[in-house]
Design a protein around this motif. Structure first.
Motif, PDB file in Angstrom:
ATOM      1  N   TYR A  50      36.917  37.701  37.233  1.00 37.50           N
ATOM      2  CA  TYR A  50      38.185  37.634  37.962  1.00 37.50           C
ATOM      3  C   TYR A  50      39.189  38.594  37.346  1.00 37.50           C
ATOM      4  O   TYR A  50      39.168  38.863  36.145  1.00 37.50           O
ATOM      5  CB  TYR A  50      38.741  36.211  37.934  1.00 37.50           C
ATOM      6  N   ASN A  51      40.106  39.089  38.180  1.00 31.31           N
ATOM      7  CA  ASN A  51      41.140  40.000  37.705  1.00 31.31           C
ATOM      8  C   ASN A  51      42.219  39.271  36.920  1.00 31.31           C
ATOM      9  O   ASN A  51      42.843  39.858  36.046  1.00 31.31           O
ATOM     10  CB  ASN A  51      41.773  40.749  38.876  1.00 31.31           C
ATOM     11  N   SER A  52      42.444  38.016  37.271  1.00 32.64           N
ATOM     12  CA  SER A  52      43.462  37.237  36.560  1.00 32.64           C
ATOM     13  C   SER A  52      43.047  35.771  36.553  1.00 32.64           C
ATOM     14  O   SER A  52      42.180  35.348  37.315  1.00 32.64           O
ATOM     15  CB  SER A  52      44.830  37.389  37.241  1.00 32.64           C
ATOM     16  N   SER A  53      43.681  35.034  35.685  1.00 31.04           N
ATOM     17  CA  SER A  53      43.377  33.602  35.613  1.00 31.04           C
ATOM     18  C   SER A  53      43.882  32.887  36.870  1.00 31.04           C
ATOM     19  O   SER A  53      43.291  31.890  37.302  1.00 31.04           O
ATOM     20  CB  SER A  53      44.000  32.977  34.364  1.00 31.04           C
ATOM     21  N   GLU A  54      44.935  33.410  37.474  1.00 33.05           N
ATOM     22  CA  GLU A  54      45.465  32.807  38.704  1.00 33.05           C
ATOM     23  C   GLU A  54      44.447  32.877  39.839  1.00 33.05           C
ATOM     24  O   GLU A  54      44.322  31.945  40.624  1.00 33.05           O
ATOM     25  CB  GLU A  54      46.769  33.507  39.127  1.00 33.05           C
ATOM     26  N   GLU A  55      43.722  33.980  39.916  1.00 31.77           N
ATOM     27  CA  GLU A  55      42.699  34.148  40.943  1.00 31.77           C
ATOM     28  C   GLU A  55      41.586  33.098  40.757  1.00 31.77           C
ATOM     29  O   GLU A  55      41.114  32.495  41.725  1.00 31.77           O
ATOM     30  CB  GLU A  55      42.126  35.556  40.870  1.00 31.77           C
ATOM     31  N   PHE A  56      41.194  32.860  39.510  1.00 34.49           N
ATOM     32  CA  PHE A  56      40.181  31.839  39.227  1.00 34.49           C
ATOM     33  C   PHE A  56      40.691  30.455  39.617  1.00 34.49           C
ATOM     34  O   PHE A  56      39.982  29.671  40.244  1.00 34.49           O
ATOM     35  CB  PHE A  56      39.791  31.859  37.750  1.00 34.49           C
ATOM     36  N   GLU A  58      42.984  29.624  41.779  1.00 37.76           N
ATOM     37  CA  GLU A  58      43.087  29.480  43.234  1.00 37.76           C
ATOM     38  C   GLU A  58      41.731  29.157  43.854  1.00 37.76           C
ATOM     39  O   GLU A  58      41.620  28.287  44.715  1.00 37.76           O
ATOM     40  CB  GLU A  58      43.663  30.752  43.857  1.00 37.76           C
ATOM     41  N   GLU A  59      40.700  29.864  43.404  1.00 35.49           N
ATOM     42  CA  GLU A  59      39.360  29.594  43.934  1.00 35.49           C
ATOM     43  C   GLU A  59      38.858  28.220  43.496  1.00 35.49           C
ATOM     44  O   GLU A  59      38.215  27.498  44.260  1.00 35.49           O
ATOM     45  CB  GLU A  59      38.381  30.680  43.498  1.00 35.49           C
TER      46      GLU A  59
END
Length: 102
Positions: A50-56, A58-59
């Motif tokens: 993932y590009n960021s922890s926020e992206e992880f 969210e998924e």
């Protein structure tokens, strides 16, 4: 009209009650993002970069929401099974007295 006997209908009620409690509790835990359930995330999601922890997160939240919906749907199906088993128990134990036999 009875489809199954008294003992089988009691077994169906017990299993239904157990399934309802278990699945509603599990759905509640998924909804609250219980840390112990992170192991239930798909392996493909955990291996992905993932590009960021926020992206992880969210998924992971979307996945937990899906699991919550699935648990509550299955619990509702157990409610239907409980109603059917309860009716079968009632149908087996309900005695109809026909006045023409008297």
């Amino acid at each position: 009209m009875p489809v199954c006997g008294t003992k089988l209908s009691i077994l169906g009620m017990v299993i239904s009650i157990w399934g309802i409690v278990q699945l509603f509790l599990l759905g509640f835990l998924y909804q609250n993002r219980a840390v112990a359930l992170v192991e239930d995330l798909p392996k493909s999601m955990l291996d992905k970069v993932y590009n960021s922890s926020e992206e992880f997160y969210e998924e992971a939240d979307r996945t937990f929401d899906d699991y919550t919906f699935q648990c509550w749907t299955a619990a509702c199906l157990y409610v239907v099974t409980l109603l059917f088993s309860s009716y079968q128990y009632y149908a087996n134990n309900h005695v109809v007295i026909d006045e023409s036999d008297l």
